[in-house]
Design an enzyme around this catalytic site. Structure first.
Site, mmCIF file in Angstrom:
data_model
loop_
_atom_site.group_PDB
_atom_site.id
_atom_site.type_symbol
_atom_site.label_atom_id
_atom_site.label_comp_id
_atom_site.label_asym_id
_atom_site.label_seq_id
_atom_site.Cartn_x
_atom_site.Cartn_y
_atom_site.Cartn_z
ATOM 1 N N ARG A 37 38.994 29.534 -90.902
ATOM 2 C CA ARG A 37 38.611 29.068 -89.609
ATOM 3 C C ARG A 37 37.053 28.446 -90.214
ATOM 4 O O ARG A 37 36.581 27.392 -89.318
ATOM 5 C CB ARG A 37 38.179 29.967 -88.634
ATOM 6 C CG ARG A 37 39.606 30.190 -87.900
ATOM 7 C CD ARG A 37 39.347 31.380 -86.781
ATOM 8 N NE ARG A 37 40.571 31.306 -86.007
ATOM 9 C CZ ARG A 37 41.288 32.154 -85.103
ATOM 10 N NH1 ARG A 37 40.588 33.370 -85.185
ATOM 11 N NH2 ARG A 37 42.223 32.089 -84.387
ATOM 12 N N LYS A 189 59.244 40.388 -76.604
ATOM 13 C CA LYS A 189 59.496 40.416 -75.418
ATOM 14 C C LYS A 189 59.608 39.269 -74.676
ATOM 15 O O LYS A 189 58.707 38.239 -74.718
ATOM 16 C CB LYS A 189 58.535 41.345 -74.799
ATOM 17 C CG LYS A 189 58.468 42.850 -75.301
ATOM 18 C CD LYS A 189 57.349 43.641 -74.338
ATOM 19 C CE LYS A 189 57.708 45.049 -74.515
ATOM 20 N NZ LYS A 189 56.676 45.884 -73.824
ATOM 21 N N GLY A 346 50.342 34.403 -84.039
ATOM 22 C CA GLY A 346 49.963 35.199 -84.969
ATOM 23 C C GLY A 346 50.980 35.592 -85.849
ATOM 24 O O GLY A 346 50.911 35.403 -86.990
ATOM 25 N N GLY A 369 46.434 32.565 -78.024
ATOM 26 C CA GLY A 369 46.859 32.355 -76.440
ATOM 27 C C GLY A 369 46.736 30.869 -75.948
ATOM 28 O O GLY A 369 47.631 30.511 -75.163
HETATM 29 P P1 ADP Z 1 53.840 35.767 -82.079
HETATM 30 O O1 ADP Z 1 52.455 36.515 -82.293
HETATM 31 O O2 ADP Z 1 54.078 34.641 -83.007
HETATM 32 O O3 ADP Z 1 53.599 35.170 -80.849
HETATM 33 P P2 ADP Z 1 55.288 37.928 -80.744
HETATM 34 O O4 ADP Z 1 54.152 38.756 -80.994
HETATM 35 O O5 ADP Z 1 55.851 37.520 -79.750
HETATM 36 O O6 ADP Z 1 54.964 36.777 -81.787
HETATM 37 O O7 ADP Z 1 56.374 38.785 -81.697
HETATM 38 C C1 ADP Z 1 56.494 39.259 -82.894
HETATM 39 C C2 ADP Z 1 56.964 40.583 -82.822
HETATM 40 O O8 ADP Z 1 58.262 40.662 -82.536
HETATM 41 C C3 ADP Z 1 57.062 41.086 -84.477
HETATM 42 O O9 ADP Z 1 56.376 42.045 -84.666
HETATM 43 C C4 ADP Z 1 58.679 41.510 -84.448
HETATM 44 O O10 ADP Z 1 58.712 42.696 -85.463
HETATM 45 C C5 ADP Z 1 59.025 41.527 -83.272
HETATM 46 N N1 ADP Z 1 60.470 41.660 -83.253
HETATM 47 C C6 ADP Z 1 61.216 40.542 -83.360
HETATM 48 N N2 ADP Z 1 62.483 40.635 -83.412
HETATM 49 C C7 ADP Z 1 62.627 41.961 -83.021
HETATM 50 C C8 ADP Z 1 63.557 42.935 -82.465
HETATM 51 N N3 ADP Z 1 65.167 42.388 -82.794
HETATM 52 N N4 ADP Z 1 63.346 44.267 -82.347
HETATM 53 C C9 ADP Z 1 62.072 44.742 -82.210
HETATM 54 N N5 ADP Z 1 61.167 43.831 -82.702
HETATM 55 C C10 ADP Z 1 61.297 42.656 -82.790
#
Ligand code: ADP
Ligand code: MG
Length: 387
Positions: A37, A189, A346, A369
């Site tokens: 950064r 989610k 992230g 965000g």
């Molecule tokens: P980002 O930070 O890039 O926006 P998210 O925080 O939404 O991504 O999602 C990342 C998380 O989702 C990771 O910790 C990963 O382990 C989890 N994840 C992905 N697929 C699954 C799954 N099938 N079951 C449980 N957790 C999952």
């Protein structure tokens, strides 16, 4: 959206630019552990210097919530910033006389209660530090704060070099993209990315849904997902998103085969199953090889890719396989010049780095965000204020 750049501010000889930057660097024992950064600040500081001006930097650090928290002072980053910029860097608190340095870091903007309230009086005190305002913190642009929004109405303003490059890259991906456009939305989610999914089905030609959120869609369509992460209460929401996609002519791609395990840990015993053959004790942790093959074919016909969220539980081998394979294919197509690829989030950035694919993407957004709100199709207040 059209916004001014630093070059539009004209000659800055003898002038001071108040520059909003992102200095939220990871620190351990008062030492900066990753200066990504800080590197991002350099192009704007250099551009201001080239125009004859000096930079006074505004930034927040952590969440002190409007009070002075000494552990969240920006003072410890001054040395590391001076190294990265190759210029002497001073430090000041609001009310101090500014030190005579080409770059000055102001103390944490969030030490003031008015910052997060977008208080015009605090914005006026920030604005009084200089003659022009430059916002170079895309990652903070989704918040209407005194140092990102109110201040922009008080001085001639422009987007900084890093933010300008980010906005241009994002515009090529979703603003005015070349079609076909494919979005990958994965992660844990559906609930955290509902607005993203709702917006994207109206914008893109192909929507690839992966990760834990794919389970919710499979469940909504009547598949059994066993012990998988699944938001069963979002069944109707998921079906509505699929309906909207069909109406908008967006093809939704869900896993047709999955990698299942009985334990949520690295190297857990696992097997590949058809998406309609998941047993009660199974947890879906990744997309299967047949799915990966089909998704590679989708990338092959795409001109633009926007990616947020991993395809599986990529932190645990071997459940990183689908994410890694798709990331490498996107990187390969981008390096060939066949695909424009933008990714953010992230965990997504960590997953692409893990795959060795990060450097070949056209643009990687490190904003969390703000990147998601941009994917929701929202005009970020910090960007709107520059217009
Ligand atoms: P980002 O930070 O890039 O926006 P998210 O925080 O939404 O991504 O999602 C990342 C998380 O989702 C990771 O910790 C990963 O382990 C989890 N994840 C992905 N697929 C699954 C799954 N099938 N079951 C449980 N957790 C999952
Ligand atoms: Mg995350």
């Amino acid at each position: 959206m059209a916004f001014k750049r630093i070059s539009d501010l004209g000659d800055l000889t003898g002038k001071t630019a108040v520059v909003r930057v992102d200095l939220n660097v990871p620190m351990a024992d008062g030492v900066v552990t990753d200066d990504t950064r800080l590197q991002a600040v350099k192009p704007t500081v250099d551009a201001v210097a080239a125009a004859g001006g000096r930079s006074v930097l505004l930034a927040h650090y952590g969440r002190p919530k409007g009070t002075v928290v000494p552990e969240m002072s920006l003072k410890p980053i001054v040395g590391a910033l001076a190294d990265v910029l190759g210029r002497s860097v001073g430090f000041a608190e609001l009310g101090d006389e500014l030190p005579d340095a080409p770059v000055v870091v102001m103390e944490n903007t969030r030490f003031f209660a008015g910052e997060e309230k977008n208080d015009p009086e605090l914005a006026a005190r920030f604005a009084a530090l200089g003659d022009v305002y430059i916002n170079d913190a895309f990652s903070a642009a989704h918040r209407a704060h005194a140092s990102t929004e109110a201040i922009a109405r008080l001085l001639p303003c422009a987007a900084g070099e890093t933010m300008g490059a980010e906005l241009a890259a994002l515009d090529k991906a979703l603003g005015a993209p070349q079609h076909p456009v494919t979005a990958v939305v994965g992660g844990a989610k559906v609930s955290s990315k509902l607005a993203v999914l709702e917006h994207l089905v109206e914008q893109v030609d192909h929507l690839i849904i992966g990760g834990g959120m794919a389970n919710t869609f499979l469940f909504a369509q009547g598949y059994r997902v066993g012990a998988s992460l699944c938001e069963k209460d979002l069944k109707d929401t998921a079906l509505k998103i699929l309906d909207n996609a069909a109406e908008a002519g967006c093809s939704v791609h869900l896993p047709t085969d999955v990698v299942v395990a009985r334990e949520f840990k690295a190297h857990a015993d696992n097997s590949i199953k058809a998406a309609d053959a998941v047993a009660d004790a199974d947890m879906i942790l990744d997309a299967g090889p047949e799915t990966v093959k089909a998704l590679k074919a989708v990338l092959a016909v795409s001109k633009t890719l926007v990616w947020n969220g991993p395809m599986g539980a990529f932190e645990m081998e071997p459940f990183d396989a689908a994410t890694v394979a798709l990331a490498r294919e996107a990187a390969r197509l981008t390096a060939e010049g066949a695909l424009l690829s933008v990714a953010g989030g992230g965990d997504t950035v960590a997953a692409l780095a893990h795959a060795g694919a990060k450097d070949d993407f056209t643009h990687i957004s490190t904003a969390g965000g703000a990147f998601l709100e941009w994917m929701e199709g929202r005009l970020l207040p910090g960007v709107a204020a520059l217009g």
